[in-house]
Scaffold this active site. Structure first.
Site, PDB file in Angstrom:
ATOM      1  N   ASP A  79      -4.024  -8.241  -6.787  1.00 30.90           N
ATOM      2  CA  ASP A  79      -3.614  -8.648  -5.440  1.00 30.90           C
ATOM      3  C   ASP A  79      -4.337  -9.953  -5.070  1.00 30.90           C
ATOM      4  O   ASP A  79      -5.195  -9.968  -4.187  1.00 30.90           O
ATOM      5  CB  ASP A  79      -4.004  -7.496  -4.485  1.00 30.90           C
ATOM      6  CG  ASP A  79      -3.543  -7.726  -3.068  1.00 30.90           C
ATOM      7  OD1 ASP A  79      -2.679  -8.590  -2.846  1.00 30.90           O
ATOM      8  OD2 ASP A  79      -4.065  -7.028  -2.169  1.00 30.90           O
ATOM      9  N   SER A  90      -6.963  -1.686  -0.174  1.00 35.83           N
ATOM     10  CA  SER A  90      -6.597  -0.964  -1.401  1.00 35.83           C
ATOM     11  C   SER A  90      -7.748  -0.119  -1.965  1.00 35.83           C
ATOM     12  O   SER A  90      -7.508   1.013  -2.407  1.00 35.83           O
ATOM     13  CB  SER A  90      -6.060  -1.941  -2.454  1.00 35.83           C
ATOM     14  OG  SER A  90      -6.907  -3.054  -2.601  1.00 35.83           O
ATOM     15  N   ASP A 150     -14.672 -12.377 -12.065  1.00 40.90           N
ATOM     16  CA  ASP A 150     -13.316 -12.913 -11.959  1.00 40.90           C
ATOM     17  C   ASP A 150     -12.314 -11.827 -12.387  1.00 40.90           C
ATOM     18  O   ASP A 150     -12.385 -11.319 -13.513  1.00 40.90           O
ATOM     19  CB  ASP A 150     -13.182 -14.152 -12.855  1.00 40.90           C
ATOM     20  CG  ASP A 150     -11.755 -14.657 -12.892  1.00 40.90           C
ATOM     21  OD1 ASP A 150     -11.237 -15.044 -11.841  1.00 40.90           O
ATOM     22  OD2 ASP A 150     -11.137 -14.620 -13.974  1.00 40.90           O
ATOM     23  N   GLY A 151     -11.401 -11.488 -11.500  1.00 40.62           N
ATOM     24  CA  GLY A 151     -10.480 -10.382 -11.764  1.00 40.62           C
ATOM     25  C   GLY A 151      -9.496 -10.658 -12.889  1.00 40.62           C
ATOM     26  O   GLY A 151      -9.034  -9.723 -13.556  1.00 40.62           O
ATOM     27  N   GLU A 206     -14.456  -8.243  -7.279  1.00 38.02           N
ATOM     28  CA  GLU A 206     -14.350  -9.114  -6.094  1.00 38.02           C
ATOM     29  C   GLU A 206     -15.334 -10.258  -6.294  1.00 38.02           C
ATOM     30  O   GLU A 206     -16.466 -10.027  -6.708  1.00 38.02           O
ATOM     31  CB  GLU A 206     -14.658  -8.310  -4.818  1.00 38.02           C
ATOM     32  CG  GLU A 206     -14.786  -9.121  -3.546  1.00 38.02           C
ATOM     33  CD  GLU A 206     -13.560  -9.970  -3.196  1.00 38.02           C
ATOM     34  OE1 GLU A 206     -12.433  -9.461  -3.216  1.00 38.02           O
ATOM     35  OE2 GLU A 206     -13.758 -11.181  -2.921  1.00 38.02           O
ATOM     36  N   HIS A 217       0.824  -1.216   0.000  1.00 38.47           N
ATOM     37  CA  HIS A 217       0.000   0.000   0.000  1.00 38.47           C
ATOM     38  C   HIS A 217       0.857   1.264   0.000  1.00 38.47           C
ATOM     39  O   HIS A 217       0.443   2.286  -0.553  1.00 38.47           O
ATOM     40  CB  HIS A 217      -0.958  -0.020   1.199  1.00 38.47           C
ATOM     41  CG  HIS A 217      -2.011  -1.094   1.091  1.00 38.47           C
ATOM     42  ND1 HIS A 217      -2.568  -1.707   2.180  1.00 38.47           N
ATOM     43  CD2 HIS A 217      -2.591  -1.671  -0.002  1.00 38.47           C
ATOM     44  CE1 HIS A 217      -3.465  -2.614   1.772  1.00 38.47           C
ATOM     45  NE2 HIS A 217      -3.486  -2.614   0.458  1.00 38.47           N
ATOM     46  N   HIS A 260      -8.726  -7.653  -7.396  1.00 39.10           N
ATOM     47  CA  HIS A 260      -9.031  -8.517  -6.246  1.00 39.10           C
ATOM     48  C   HIS A 260      -9.183  -7.578  -5.045  1.00 39.10           C
ATOM     49  O   HIS A 260      -8.237  -7.384  -4.271  1.00 39.10           O
ATOM     50  CB  HIS A 260      -7.901  -9.514  -5.997  1.00 39.10           C
ATOM     51  CG  HIS A 260      -7.703 -10.530  -7.080  1.00 39.10           C
ATOM     52  ND1 HIS A 260      -7.308 -10.197  -8.349  1.00 39.10           N
ATOM     53  CD2 HIS A 260      -7.863 -11.879  -7.067  1.00 39.10           C
ATOM     54  CE1 HIS A 260      -7.218 -11.307  -9.083  1.00 39.10           C
ATOM     55  NE2 HIS A 260      -7.550 -12.333  -8.324  1.00 39.10           N
TER      56      HIS A 260
HETATM   57  C1  LIG Z   1      -5.509 -10.368  -0.855  1.00 44.50           C
HETATM   58  S1  LIG Z   1      -7.214 -10.065  -0.880  1.00 44.50           S
HETATM   59  C2  LIG Z   1      -7.346  -8.443  -1.518  1.00 44.50           C
HETATM   60  C3  LIG Z   1      -6.899  -7.353  -0.590  1.00 44.50           C
HETATM   61  C4  LIG Z   1      -7.045  -5.968  -1.152  1.00 44.50           C
HETATM   62  N1  LIG Z   1      -6.524  -5.856  -2.506  1.00 44.50           N
HETATM   63  C5  LIG Z   1      -6.330  -4.959  -0.286  1.00 44.50           C
HETATM   64  O1  LIG Z   1      -5.160  -4.610  -0.555  1.00 44.50           O
HETATM   65  O2  LIG Z   1      -6.936  -4.458   0.664  1.00 44.50           O
HETATM   66  C6  LIG Z   1      -7.731 -11.025  -2.290  1.00 44.50           C
HETATM   67  C7  LIG Z   1      -9.227 -10.950  -2.569  1.00 44.50           C
HETATM   68  O3  LIG Z   1      -9.446 -11.523  -3.871  1.00 44.50           O
HETATM   69  C8  LIG Z   1     -10.698 -12.196  -3.867  1.00 44.50           C
HETATM   70  N2  LIG Z   1     -10.655 -13.136  -4.989  1.00 44.50           N
HETATM   71  C9  LIG Z   1     -10.148 -14.404  -5.026  1.00 44.50           C
HETATM   72  N3  LIG Z   1     -10.178 -14.880  -6.287  1.00 44.50           N
HETATM   73  C10 LIG Z   1     -10.685 -13.887  -7.060  1.00 44.50           C
HETATM   74  C11 LIG Z   1     -10.905 -13.762  -8.456  1.00 44.50           C
HETATM   75  N4  LIG Z   1     -10.619 -14.751  -9.319  1.00 44.50           N
HETATM   76  N5  LIG Z   1     -11.412 -12.590  -8.920  1.00 44.50           N
HETATM   77  C12 LIG Z   1     -11.705 -11.563  -8.068  1.00 44.50           C
HETATM   78  N6  LIG Z   1     -11.511 -11.628  -6.739  1.00 44.50           N
HETATM   79  C13 LIG Z   1     -11.004 -12.774  -6.238  1.00 44.50           C
HETATM   80  C14 LIG Z   1     -10.767 -12.818  -2.490  1.00 44.50           C
HETATM   81  O4  LIG Z   1     -12.110 -13.083  -2.136  1.00 44.50           O
HETATM   82  C15 LIG Z   1     -10.114 -11.732  -1.623  1.00 44.50           C
HETATM   83  O5  LIG Z   1     -11.091 -10.873  -1.098  1.00 44.50           O
END
Ligand SMILES: C[S@@+](CC[C@H](N)C(=O)[O-])C[C@H]1O[C@@H](n2cnc3c(N)ncnc32)[C@H](O)[C@@H]1O
Length: 295
Positions: free
Chosen positions: A177, A113, A156-157, A131, A19, A42
């Site tokens: 992320d 983030s 899906d990200g 998400e 961050h 994500h």
């Molecule tokens: C490490 S956390 C994100 C933290 C956030 N970026 C932050 O810095 O505050 C990863 C997130 O990705 C989500 N996630 C997992 N697979 C995903 C996908 N294929 N597409 C989108 N989100 C996904 C999870 O549910 C989780 O909330």
């Protein structure tokens, strides 16, 4: 398959490293009046109560943001990030940050983030969030739905990012992320970013990855050497050679495509300072290295 919840890890040493880097890039984007867009593939749930049971269970934030806040003389380029964390108060913002009167919040709070980005956006900038986890998505939706600059997708990200390239506003940053709860995430992340960059060569992209005993990070770095971006590909890692067994992190890494001019030196100073500020399983070092030189 979506077993990961960022609430257990929010504010840990990896979050602080990632961050702080993101905040420098956001501040750079704000130096020009032209609009920018930020894409968070994500996103997580948006912000975190470090007084929650989840945070208490791991206590990871104590070795991350809490340790950093106690350390004197941070590099000056880290101050905007530190000021933002110190001032971050969802209760004061109320419903605009998704807080309801009967929420049982204690604080301290840490912005994920999406909120680090949101608080820097100007009226003409845009943010796109993705998400997949249903509960995390709902929390995020409550907390950003009133903000017209933010577009939220339960999508899906990895494929979502490629599908929306290039963005309408051609200046900005992508943060990827992933939670890496499955090994395929490494391959998916590398392939998604490479395909997205091919459609938006001037974009800045930042990929986070954990450094574990299993060593999946080496392949990721190797994949990024194929991305011949004009602004280069920078790798920044904060790690120790101790610990890391059973899926625990012994370090944290960032791969950054097209970072702003001077970012490598600015961020390395932060990384060196973090080595003594945060607590890893052993003595920490910081390494900043160009995988692809900028032209
Ligand atoms: C490490 S956390 C994100 C933290 C956030 N970026 C932050 O810095 O505050 C990863 C997130 O990705 C989500 N996630 C997992 N697979 C995903 C996908 N294929 N597409 C989108 N989100 C996904 C999870 O549910 C989780 O909330």
């Amino acid at each position: 398959m979506l077993s990961y919840l960022h609430g257990f890890h929010a504010g840990n040493f990896a979050d602080v490293h990632k961050h702080a880097a993101m905040r420098i890039i956001l501040d750079y984007l704000c130096t020009k009046e032209k609009p920018f867009c930020v894409i968070d593939t994500h996103a997580g749930s948006g912000w975190y109560d470090l007084g929650s049971k989840q945070s208490a269970k791991t206590g990871e934030w104590k070795n991350g943001i809490a340790a950093v806040q106690q350390k004197a003389n941070p590099p000056k380029q880290m101050q905007p990030f530190l000021d933002q964390i110190a001032a971050f108060d969802p209760i004061a913002k109320g419903r605009d940050y998704g807080v309801f009167e009967d929420d049982n919040l204690t604080g301290p709070f840490y912005p994920g983030s999406p909120f680090i980005m949101r608080e820097v956006l100007r009226d003409h900038d845009e943010m796109i969030l993705m998400e997949l986890h249903p509960r995390e998505y709902d929390l995020l939706e409550y907390s950003v739905e009133r903000d017209p600059r933010i577009h939220l997708h339960k999508r899906d990200g990895y494929e979502g990012l490629v599908g929306m390239m290039p963005p309408a506003i051609r200046r900005g940053l992508v943060l990827m992320d992933p939670s890496y709860d499955v090994k395929q995430d490494y391959q998916k992340a590398a392939s998604s970013i490479k395909r997205a960059w091919e459609r938006w060569e001037n974009g800045m992209f930042m990929l986070w990855y954990p450094i574990l005993e299993a060593g999946f990070d080496a392949e990721l770095r190797e994949n990024f050497t194929q991305i011949k971006a004009k602004g280069g590909v920078l790798c920044a890692e904060l790690s120790t050679n101790q610990g890391g067994a059973k899926g625990r992190m012994r370090g944290t890494g960032l791969l950054i495509i097209n970072p702003p001019y001077g970012f490598d030196q600015q961020f390395d100073e932060i990384g060196q300072w973090l080595c003594d500020a945060v607590k890893l399983p052993g003595p920490a070092t910081h390494r900043t290295q160009w995988l692809v030189p900028s032209q």
